[in-house]
Design a protein around this motif. Structure first.
Motif, PDB file in Angstrom:
ATOM      1  N   GLN A   1       0.850  -1.194   0.000  1.00 23.32           N
ATOM      2  CA  GLN A   1       0.000   0.000   0.000  1.00 23.32           C
ATOM      3  C   GLN A   1       0.877   1.232   0.000  1.00 23.32           C
ATOM      4  OE1 GLN A   1      -2.569   0.486   3.426  1.00 23.32           O
ATOM      5  NE2 GLN A   1      -4.032   1.704   2.271  1.00 23.32           N
ATOM      6  N   LEU A   2       0.554   2.160  -0.878  1.00 24.42           N
ATOM      7  CA  LEU A   2       1.246   3.440  -0.941  1.00 24.42           C
ATOM      8  C   LEU A   2       0.218   4.530  -0.633  1.00 24.42           C
ATOM      9  CD1 LEU A   2       2.901   1.422  -2.854  1.00 24.42           C
ATOM     10  CD2 LEU A   2       3.720   3.498  -3.964  1.00 24.42           C
ATOM     11  N   VAL A   3       0.539   5.396   0.292  1.00 28.36           N
ATOM     12  CA  VAL A   3      -0.385   6.456   0.689  1.00 28.36           C
ATOM     13  C   VAL A   3       0.324   7.799   0.585  1.00 28.36           C
ATOM     14  CG1 VAL A   3      -1.852   7.388   2.497  1.00 28.36           C
ATOM     15  CG2 VAL A   3      -1.639   4.903   2.225  1.00 28.36           C
ATOM     16  N   GLU A   4      -0.157   8.636  -0.334  1.00 27.60           N
ATOM     17  CA  GLU A   4       0.422   9.967  -0.510  1.00 27.60           C
ATOM     18  C   GLU A   4      -0.263  10.967   0.412  1.00 27.60           C
ATOM     19  OE1 GLU A   4       0.152   8.232  -4.815  1.00 27.60           O
ATOM     20  OE2 GLU A   4      -1.061   8.286  -3.003  1.00 27.60           O
TER      21      GLU A   4
ATOM     22  N   CYS B   1       5.065   9.904   0.633  1.00 27.60           N
ATOM     23  CA  CYS B   1       4.466   8.644   0.203  1.00 27.60           C
ATOM     24  C   CYS B   1       4.903   7.570   1.198  1.00 27.60           C
ATOM     25  CB  CYS B   1       4.929   8.294  -1.197  1.00 27.60           C
ATOM     26  SG  CYS B   1       4.451   6.631  -1.751  1.00 27.60           S
TER      27      CYS B   1
ATOM     28  N   TYR C   1       1.039  11.170  -8.035  1.00 28.27           N
ATOM     29  CA  TYR C   1       1.009   9.775  -7.629  1.00 28.27           C
ATOM     30  C   TYR C   1       2.414   9.277  -7.311  1.00 28.27           C
ATOM     31  CZ  TYR C   1      -3.574   9.800  -9.901  1.00 28.27           C
ATOM     32  OH  TYR C   1      -4.872  10.076 -10.274  1.00 28.27           O
ATOM     33  N   CYS C   2       2.502   8.491  -6.259  1.00 24.87           N
ATOM     34  CA  CYS C   2       3.717   7.788  -5.916  1.00 24.87           C
ATOM     35  C   CYS C   2       3.628   6.376  -6.492  1.00 24.87           C
ATOM     36  CB  CYS C   2       3.847   7.739  -4.385  1.00 24.87           C
ATOM     37  SG  CYS C   2       5.211   6.765  -3.764  1.00 24.87           S
TER      38      CYS C   2
ATOM     39  N   GLY D   1      -0.102   4.692  -5.448  1.00 24.99           N
ATOM     40  CA  GLY D   1      -0.945   5.279  -4.422  1.00 24.99           C
ATOM     41  C   GLY D   1      -2.209   5.848  -5.043  1.00 24.99           C
ATOM     42  N   GLN D   2      -3.042   6.423  -4.202  1.00 22.81           N
ATOM     43  CA  GLN D   2      -4.326   6.946  -4.671  1.00 22.81           C
ATOM     44  C   GLN D   2      -4.198   8.366  -5.197  1.00 22.81           C
ATOM     45  OE1 GLN D   2      -3.345   7.044  -1.570  1.00 22.81           O
ATOM     46  NE2 GLN D   2      -3.794   9.145  -0.979  1.00 22.81           N
TER      47      GLN D   2
END
Length: 132
Positions: free
Chosen positions: A3-6, A22, A98-99, A123-124
């Motif tokens: 999971q990638l979260v920016e 990120c 985006y990452c 990521g989102q």
């Protein structure tokens, strides 16, 4: 599994700065084994554009010509976080950012030539708005 979260996006005036983060959550050593991370952006009606890529722990970086000298990508492996420092922002920098992570180990050359299709995890996105 990954999971990638920016975070860190927002609205600024031209000339301002933002720092995107990120945070990566990954099982096992997926993150540690992934030598290539990148930041991309996409504005409405435009194709996704590669902004910056970082190889390894930061030993190598590459930037799109449009952001060179203004943006800096970095990576803190202890925190499993990738950053994008954006200075001297221009209205044309406005986009969703985006990452992305390219799983596995690749050399610097392969990393720097990576296209969006080469990155397996995304990521989102975080929105950046720049007013003139």
């Amino acid at each position: 599994q990954v999971q990638l979260v920016e975070s860190g996006g927002g609205s600024v005036q031209a000339g301002g700065s933002l720092k995107l983060s990120c945070a990566v959550t990954a099982s096992g050593t997926i993150y540690e084994d992934s030598s290539c991370m990148g930041w991309f952006r996409q504005a409405p009606g435009k194709a996704r554009e590669g902004v910056a890529r970082i190889f390894g722990g930061g030993s190598g970086t590459t930037y799109a010509d449009s952001v060179k000298g203004r943006f800096t990508i970095s990576r803190d492996n202890a925190k499993k976080t990738v950053y994008l420092q954006m200075n001297s922002l221009k209205p044309e920098d406005a986009a969703m950012y985006y990452c992305a992570m390219r799983r596995g180990f690749y050399g610097a050359g392969a990393c720097f030539q990576s296209t969006a299709a080469d990155f397996s995890d995304w990521g989102q996105g975080t929105q950046v708005t720049v007013s003139s």
